[in-house]
Scaffold this motif. Structure first.
Motif: not given
Ligand SMILES: Nc1nc2c(ncn2[C@@H]2O[C@H](COP(=O)(O)OP(=O)(O)O[C@H]3O[C@H](CO)[C@@H](O)[C@H](O)[C@@H]3O)[C@@H](O)[C@H]2O)c(=O)[nH]1
Length: 323
Positions: A53-58, A78-80, A90-94, A145-147
């Motif tokens: 499953c690609e979690l970024k794809d609805p 998550a990116q942790s 940006t990658d971390t937010m997405v 930080n952005p995280y």
């Protein structure tokens, strides 16, 4: 009972899978990103229903939720790593926000009556004043930080989807956790790996470090995953809970604990590229709300965790084709 773990091959995800499987009353499903990690985890992952499953794809998430109809969702993917979020905000937010939104929307779309635990973080508190220690859930969030910002977004989306749509979401703000299989970028694992490498003659006897003055509240990952189970089974949907052992160690104390476990004589070397633009100086949690609600308490000592982590790296590095 069916439980879905997002990020099942990750650090906390793999320990949670191990714990749920050991209970005998849970059928474990998992999403994963890294085939290599899946293979490294071998027999453990053979007992999990592994889902592509690609979690970024609805659409992909919709299909997954419709197919499994889980009773419980542990959202851990998550990116942790904080420095990665500084380099690639940006990658971390997405990566941290979009998958969770897709999960929430899929659960809404299919009206799946499940409970959802979301992994938020003590990093959300960020800048904390001495009089605010130990940190309660009511402390202001001052991210550094952005995280941390991405975790606040996850946290507040959990709050909002509970209140707007009645989703049974339990938010956990977990403090620093470690143990066997911790990724080597994180400080405990990084130092343990360096020491194991030095013991085997694979690194010069010099441990490279960053800021040794930061204070962290360390909990063993095996205690954390039991807390996740208690959070989802006994926690109040809509609520947020701090989870931490309540230990207080500087990074230097942690390094000394590891060094006491080896005969290797090492030099300590501060690398400026390991220092952060704004580090979180002190993170010490008050988890009394969670303990009172669920009866949770840590069982594994800091000393034991560090020993198990060092032994983990010793065993990994002795295997042929190790990294
Ligand atoms: N990674 C790393 N950190 C170092 C080093 N030397 C000192 N440190 C310091 O060690 C502390 C811990 O760093 P990390 O292990 O990277 O973790 P973290 O930033 O505290 O964040 C972790 O805990 C959060 C709360 O549970 C998690 O949300 C986050 O994902 C991560 O696991 C930081 O103050 C960092 O500056 C080093 O060589 N490497």
């Amino acid at each position: 009972m069916k439980a879905l773990i997002t990020g099942v091959t990750g650090f906390a995800g793999s320990h949670l899978a191990e714990y749920l499987l050991s209970r005998g009353d849970v059928d474990v499903y998992g999403t994963f990103r890294s085939l290599t990690k899946k293979e490294q985890l071998g027999q453990l992952m053979d007992r999990v229903h592994m889902e592509n499953c690609e979690l970024k794809d609805p659409q992909s998430v919709n299909e997954l939720i419709q197919k499994i109809k889980p009773d419980l969702i542990f959202h851990l993917a998550a990116q942790s790593f904080v420095p990665t979020s500084v380099l690639s905000p940006t990658d971390t937010m997405v990566n941290n926000i979009v998958p969770q939104l897709n999960l929430f929307e899929a659960v809404r779309n299919h009206a799946v009556p499940c409970k959802i635990q979301i992994a938020c973080s003590s990093e959300e508190y960020g800048l904390v004043y001495p009089e605010e220690i130990p940190i309660k859930e009511t402390n202001p969030l001052r991210p550094l930080n952005p995280y941390a910002v991405s975790k606040i977004a996850q946290d507040y989306l959990g709050y909002q989807y509970h209140h707007s749509y009645g989703l049974a979401i339990i938010r956990t703000r977990t403090f620093h956790h470690t143990g066997p299989r911790r990724g080597e970028s994180y400080v405990t694992s990084n130092f343990a790996k360096q020491i194991a490498q030095i013991e085997l003659g694979l690194q010069e006897p010099k441990v490279h470090v960053g800021n040794l003055d930061a204070i962290r509240d360390f909990t063993d990952v095996r205690d954390i995953v039991k807390a996740y189970w208690l959070a989802i089974t006994r926690g109040e949907p809509g609520d947020v809970y701090n989870i931490s052992a309540g230990t207080r160690y500087t990074i230097e104390d942690m390094l000394k604990t590891l060094l006491a476990l080896t005969d290797a004589q090492v030099e300590i070397h501060v690398d400026t590229n390991r220092l952060r633009p704004s580090d979180v100086d002190i993170v010490l949690g008050d988890s009394s709300l969670f303990r009172e609600k669920t009866g949770w308490g840590p069982e594994i000592s800091f000393q034991q965790t560090m020993e198990d982590l060092l032994n983990y790296w010793r065993s990994v590095l002795r295997q042929p084709n190790n990294s």
